[in-house]
Design a protein around this motif. Sequence first.
Motif, PDB file in Angstrom:
ATOM      1  N   CYS A 205       0.810  -1.219   0.000  1.00 46.64           N
ATOM      2  CA  CYS A 205       0.000   0.000   0.000  1.00 46.64           C
ATOM      3  C   CYS A 205       0.842   1.267   0.000  1.00 46.64           C
ATOM      4  CB  CYS A 205      -0.964   0.002   1.183  1.00 46.64           C
ATOM      5  SG  CYS A 205      -0.161   0.313   2.762  1.00 46.64           S
TER       6      CYS A 205
ATOM      7  N   CYS B 104      -1.792  -4.251   5.888  1.00 47.92           N
ATOM      8  CA  CYS B 104      -1.677  -5.193   4.765  1.00 47.92           C
ATOM      9  C   CYS B 104      -1.396  -6.608   5.251  1.00 47.92           C
ATOM     10  CB  CYS B 104      -0.594  -4.739   3.796  1.00 47.92           C
ATOM     11  SG  CYS B 104      -1.060  -3.311   2.813  1.00 47.92           S
TER      12      CYS B 104
ATOM     13  N   HIS C  41      -9.375  -7.475   2.097  1.00 50.70           N
ATOM     14  CA  HIS C  41      -8.389  -7.108   1.078  1.00 50.70           C
ATOM     15  C   HIS C  41      -9.013  -6.899  -0.305  1.00 50.70           C
ATOM     16  CE1 HIS C  41      -4.598  -7.667   3.454  1.00 50.70           C
ATOM     17  NE2 HIS C  41      -5.472  -8.269   4.244  1.00 50.70           N
TER      18      HIS C  41
END
Length: 199
Positions: free
Chosen positions: A61, A73, A80
């Motif tokens: 990211c 993440c 996600h």
Amino acid sequence: MEYYSKQISTLIEELAHLPGIGQKTAARLAFHIIDSPMENVNRLADAIRDARANVCYCKKCLTITDSELCPICADEKRNHHVIMVVENPRDLAAYEKTQKYDGVYHVLHGVISPMLGIGPQDIRLKELMQRLQTEAVDEVIIATGSSLEGETTAMYISKLIKPAGIKVTRIASGVPVGGDLENIDEVTLLRALEGRVEL
Ligand code: ZN
């Protein structure tokens, strides 16, 4: 004419380079530092040096973190399939503070600004497009600010993504025009998120 010794002038000069710090504030900070115990000064200097040396960008990211993947993440419990696109890590932090968003992020590190000569290639858009090709994404929420640059960036991204058949939404415009996301209270942020519209 030099009012202070060379070392103090240099310190003031360096501090004045920081965003939002004018000469007056820089001088106040410099004198505060000089009056502080040496161990406090060392702690501050170490914190600055360590942060700069160890902080890197999340592989996915691009937010700032100190490991390959940021905690968001790396968190399997997050959704996600939903990516919120923000201007900078501070905006990410603002949305995280609401504790109501469970998707993941993509940090652009800037916005498109023709006035300042900042084009799409100057922000981390290419990385977003690469993610959309390799990750199974259902929705991209564009949460850039409501400044002219933020809107321009949102339109640009939406045009880029839509042909891929991915749902693109924009946070509601309850956010004051030109307002920095990080200065907006959590209720307004939540309302903007919940009231997002499809582009
Ligand atoms: Zn990340």
